[in-house]
Scaffold this motif. Sequence first.
Motif, PDB file in Angstrom:
ATOM      1  N   VAL A 139     -29.378 -32.001  24.167  1.00  0.00           N
ATOM      2  CA  VAL A 139     -28.010 -31.530  24.373  1.00  0.00           C
ATOM      3  C   VAL A 139     -27.400 -31.035  23.062  1.00  0.00           C
ATOM      4  CG1 VAL A 139     -25.676 -32.194  25.097  1.00  0.00           C
ATOM      5  CG2 VAL A 139     -27.653 -32.996  26.388  1.00  0.00           C
ATOM      6  N   ASN A 140     -27.635 -31.750  21.983  1.00  0.00           N
ATOM      7  CA  ASN A 140     -27.108 -31.399  20.653  1.00  0.00           C
ATOM      8  C   ASN A 140     -28.285 -31.171  19.705  1.00  0.00           C
ATOM      9  OD1 ASN A 140     -25.237 -33.631  21.921  1.00  0.00           O
ATOM     10  ND2 ASN A 140     -23.932 -32.292  20.690  1.00  0.00           N
ATOM     11  N   HIS A 141     -29.082 -30.156  19.969  1.00  0.00           N
ATOM     12  CA  HIS A 141     -30.332 -29.997  19.227  1.00  0.00           C
ATOM     13  C   HIS A 141     -30.134 -29.578  17.772  1.00  0.00           C
ATOM     14  CE1 HIS A 141     -34.662 -30.036  19.391  1.00  0.00           C
ATOM     15  NE2 HIS A 141     -34.684 -28.919  18.699  1.00  0.00           N
ATOM     16  N   TYR A 142     -29.027 -28.955  17.455  1.00  0.00           N
ATOM     17  CA  TYR A 142     -28.815 -28.471  16.090  1.00  0.00           C
ATOM     18  C   TYR A 142     -27.815 -29.312  15.311  1.00  0.00           C
ATOM     19  CZ  TYR A 142     -31.458 -24.562  17.788  1.00  0.00           C
ATOM     20  OH  TYR A 142     -32.451 -23.796  18.328  1.00  0.00           O
ATOM     21  N   GLU A 143     -27.464 -30.475  15.847  1.00  0.00           N
ATOM     22  CA  GLU A 143     -26.546 -31.387  15.170  1.00  0.00           C
ATOM     23  C   GLU A 143     -27.229 -32.747  15.084  1.00  0.00           C
ATOM     24  OE1 GLU A 143     -21.914 -32.897  15.599  1.00  0.00           O
ATOM     25  OE2 GLU A 143     -22.791 -31.643  17.152  1.00  0.00           O
ATOM     26  N   THR A 144     -27.218 -33.336  13.902  1.00  0.00           N
ATOM     27  CA  THR A 144     -27.873 -34.634  13.721  1.00  0.00           C
ATOM     28  C   THR A 144     -26.846 -35.760  13.771  1.00  0.00           C
ATOM     29  OG1 THR A 144     -27.716 -34.501  11.311  1.00  0.00           O
ATOM     30  CG2 THR A 144     -29.732 -33.659  12.328  1.00  0.00           C
ATOM     31  N   PHE A 145     -27.322 -36.940  14.156  1.00  0.00           N
ATOM     32  CA  PHE A 145     -26.465 -38.118  14.284  1.00  0.00           C
ATOM     33  C   PHE A 145     -27.151 -39.305  13.624  1.00  0.00           C
ATOM     34  CE2 PHE A 145     -25.550 -35.199  17.667  1.00  0.00           C
ATOM     35  CZ  PHE A 145     -24.169 -35.116  17.618  1.00  0.00           C
ATOM     36  N   ALA A 146     -26.326 -40.203  13.078  1.00  0.00           N
ATOM     37  CA  ALA A 146     -26.853 -41.355  12.358  1.00  0.00           C
ATOM     38  C   ALA A 146     -27.492 -42.375  13.280  1.00  0.00           C
ATOM     39  CB  ALA A 146     -25.742 -42.016  11.540  1.00  0.00           C
ATOM     40  N   THR A 147     -27.008 -42.485  14.517  1.00  0.00           N
ATOM     41  CA  THR A 147     -27.520 -43.492  15.452  1.00  0.00           C
ATOM     42  C   THR A 147     -27.664 -42.895  16.848  1.00  0.00           C
ATOM     43  OG1 THR A 147     -25.323 -44.238  16.126  1.00  0.00           O
ATOM     44  CG2 THR A 147     -26.306 -45.337  14.192  1.00  0.00           C
ATOM     45  N   PRO A 148     -28.506 -43.496  17.676  1.00  0.00           N
ATOM     46  CA  PRO A 148     -28.597 -43.045  19.069  1.00  0.00           C
ATOM     47  C   PRO A 148     -27.284 -43.214  19.832  1.00  0.00           C
ATOM     48  CG  PRO A 148     -30.520 -44.330  18.510  1.00  0.00           C
ATOM     49  CD  PRO A 148     -29.550 -44.475  17.365  1.00  0.00           C
ATOM     50  N   ARG A 149     -26.494 -44.229  19.497  1.00  0.00           N
ATOM     51  CA  ARG A 149     -25.192 -44.419  20.150  1.00  0.00           C
ATOM     52  C   ARG A 149     -24.273 -43.231  19.862  1.00  0.00           C
ATOM     53  NH1 ARG A 149     -22.128 -49.466  21.365  1.00  0.00           N
ATOM     54  NH2 ARG A 149     -23.865 -50.499  20.347  1.00  0.00           N
ATOM     55  N   VAL A 170     -22.226 -36.863  25.739  1.00  0.00           N
ATOM     56  CA  VAL A 170     -21.229 -36.996  26.816  1.00  0.00           C
ATOM     57  C   VAL A 170     -20.111 -35.986  26.609  1.00  0.00           C
ATOM     58  CG1 VAL A 170     -19.422 -38.513  27.743  1.00  0.00           C
ATOM     59  CG2 VAL A 170     -21.746 -39.387  27.402  1.00  0.00           C
ATOM     60  N   VAL A 171     -19.620 -35.872  25.389  1.00  0.00           N
ATOM     61  CA  VAL A 171     -18.551 -34.920  25.086  1.00  0.00           C
ATOM     62  C   VAL A 171     -19.035 -33.498  25.369  1.00  0.00           C
ATOM     63  CG1 VAL A 171     -17.157 -33.943  23.208  1.00  0.00           C
ATOM     64  CG2 VAL A 171     -17.430 -36.431  23.405  1.00  0.00           C
ATOM     65  N   GLU A 172     -20.239 -33.177  24.937  1.00  0.00           N
ATOM     66  CA  GLU A 172     -20.788 -31.827  25.116  1.00  0.00           C
ATOM     67  C   GLU A 172     -21.034 -31.495  26.589  1.00  0.00           C
ATOM     68  OE1 GLU A 172     -21.911 -28.145  23.707  1.00  0.00           O
ATOM     69  OE2 GLU A 172     -21.175 -29.806  22.482  1.00  0.00           O
ATOM     70  N   LEU A 173     -21.448 -32.486  27.373  1.00  0.00           N
ATOM     71  CA  LEU A 173     -21.726 -32.245  28.793  1.00  0.00           C
ATOM     72  C   LEU A 173     -20.461 -31.913  29.593  1.00  0.00           C
ATOM     73  CD1 LEU A 173     -24.393 -35.021  29.469  1.00  0.00           C
ATOM     74  CD2 LEU A 173     -24.749 -32.551  29.626  1.00  0.00           C
ATOM     75  N   GLN A 174     -19.311 -32.368  29.128  1.00  0.00           N
ATOM     76  CA  GLN A 174     -18.031 -32.094  29.789  1.00  0.00           C
ATOM     77  C   GLN A 174     -18.081 -32.412  31.285  1.00  0.00           C
ATOM     78  OE1 GLN A 174     -16.824 -28.067  28.901  1.00  0.00           O
ATOM     79  NE2 GLN A 174     -17.057 -28.369  26.709  1.00  0.00           N
ATOM     80  N   GLY A 175     -18.682 -33.551  31.622  1.00  0.00           N
ATOM     81  CA  GLY A 175     -18.729 -33.990  33.017  1.00  0.00           C
ATOM     82  C   GLY A 175     -19.960 -33.533  33.789  1.00  0.00           C
ATOM     83  N   ALA A 176     -20.739 -32.602  33.238  1.00  0.00           N
ATOM     84  CA  ALA A 176     -21.953 -32.127  33.917  1.00  0.00           C
ATOM     85  C   ALA A 176     -23.016 -33.231  33.906  1.00  0.00           C
ATOM     86  CB  ALA A 176     -22.486 -30.888  33.221  1.00  0.00           C
ATOM     87  N   GLU A 177     -23.888 -33.203  34.887  1.00  0.00           N
ATOM     88  CA  GLU A 177     -24.986 -34.169  34.962  1.00  0.00           C
ATOM     89  C   GLU A 177     -26.157 -33.714  34.100  1.00  0.00           C
ATOM     90  OE1 GLU A 177     -25.781 -36.585  37.839  1.00  0.00           O
ATOM     91  OE2 GLU A 177     -23.744 -36.641  38.607  1.00  0.00           O
ATOM     92  N   LEU A 178     -26.907 -34.686  33.614  1.00  0.00           N
ATOM     93  CA  LEU A 178     -28.140 -34.354  32.919  1.00  0.00           C
ATOM     94  C   LEU A 178     -29.172 -33.862  33.931  1.00  0.00           C
ATOM     95  CD1 LEU A 178     -28.803 -37.211  30.332  1.00  0.00           C
ATOM     96  CD2 LEU A 178     -28.453 -34.807  29.864  1.00  0.00           C
ATOM     97  N   VAL A 179     -29.888 -32.845  33.594  1.00  0.00           N
ATOM     98  CA  VAL A 179     -30.943 -32.322  34.441  1.00  0.00           C
ATOM     99  C   VAL A 179     -32.273 -32.737  33.826  1.00  0.00           C
ATOM    100  CG1 VAL A 179     -31.973 -30.214  35.384  1.00  0.00           C
ATOM    101  CG2 VAL A 179     -29.499 -30.374  35.096  1.00  0.00           C
ATOM    102  N   PRO A 180     -33.199 -33.296  34.613  1.00  0.00           N
ATOM    103  CA  PRO A 180     -34.486 -33.730  34.062  1.00  0.00           C
ATOM    104  C   PRO A 180     -35.258 -32.559  33.459  1.00  0.00           C
ATOM    105  CG  PRO A 180     -34.268 -34.397  36.357  1.00  0.00           C
ATOM    106  CD  PRO A 180     -33.099 -33.537  36.045  1.00  0.00           C
ATOM    107  N   LEU A 181     -35.910 -32.832  32.339  1.00  0.00           N
ATOM    108  CA  LEU A 181     -36.794 -31.824  31.736  1.00  0.00           C
ATOM    109  C   LEU A 181     -38.134 -31.876  32.442  1.00  0.00           C
ATOM    110  CD1 LEU A 181     -36.124 -32.305  27.926  1.00  0.00           C
ATOM    111  CD2 LEU A 181     -35.262 -30.524  29.410  1.00  0.00           C
ATOM    112  N   LEU A 182     -38.660 -30.740  32.734  1.00  0.00           N
ATOM    113  CA  LEU A 182     -39.967 -30.684  33.419  1.00  0.00           C
ATOM    114  C   LEU A 182     -41.069 -30.446  32.477  1.00  0.00           C
ATOM    115  CD1 LEU A 182     -38.903 -28.667  36.547  1.00  0.00           C
ATOM    116  CD2 LEU A 182     -39.094 -31.114  36.313  1.00  0.00           C
TER     117      LEU A 182
END
Length: 129
Positions: free
Chosen positions: A100-110, A117-129
């Motif tokens: 979802v945020n492939h070009y932004e890094t984060f210090a923790t998984p949390r 969640v913020v980026e999804l704006q209420g959309a559901e995650l779609v499984p990767l095939l």
Amino acid sequence: MSQPSGSSRPTRRQAIGVTAGALTAFILAGIAHAAAPSGHAMADDAHDMPEAFDEVFQGRRIQGTPGAGHMHHGGGYGVRIDGRELHVMRNADGTWISVVNHYETFATPRALARAAVVELQGAELVPLL
């Protein structure tokens, strides 16, 4: 300058060649040793594994679990949003990224899960095939 026949002393050129060869071998061995992965690095990764979390963030349930997820990408850490797996990957510097945020890094998984969640704006995650 030529050596008298029967002398077993090396020439200056031979001595320099042997010394240069030995130094080159010594340097290459040091480089190979420094580049080789050590067992300590793997043990340190296990100690650096983030703790589990389970919370509701902006109305979405986010969970993080050590020992879950794809071992080749997330280093054995799984993240879920509303029960659906969020593919995550740990970078060499210890930071985390997701699909979802492939070009932004984060210090923790949390932090990564919250940002997703913020980026999804209420959309559901779609499984990767």
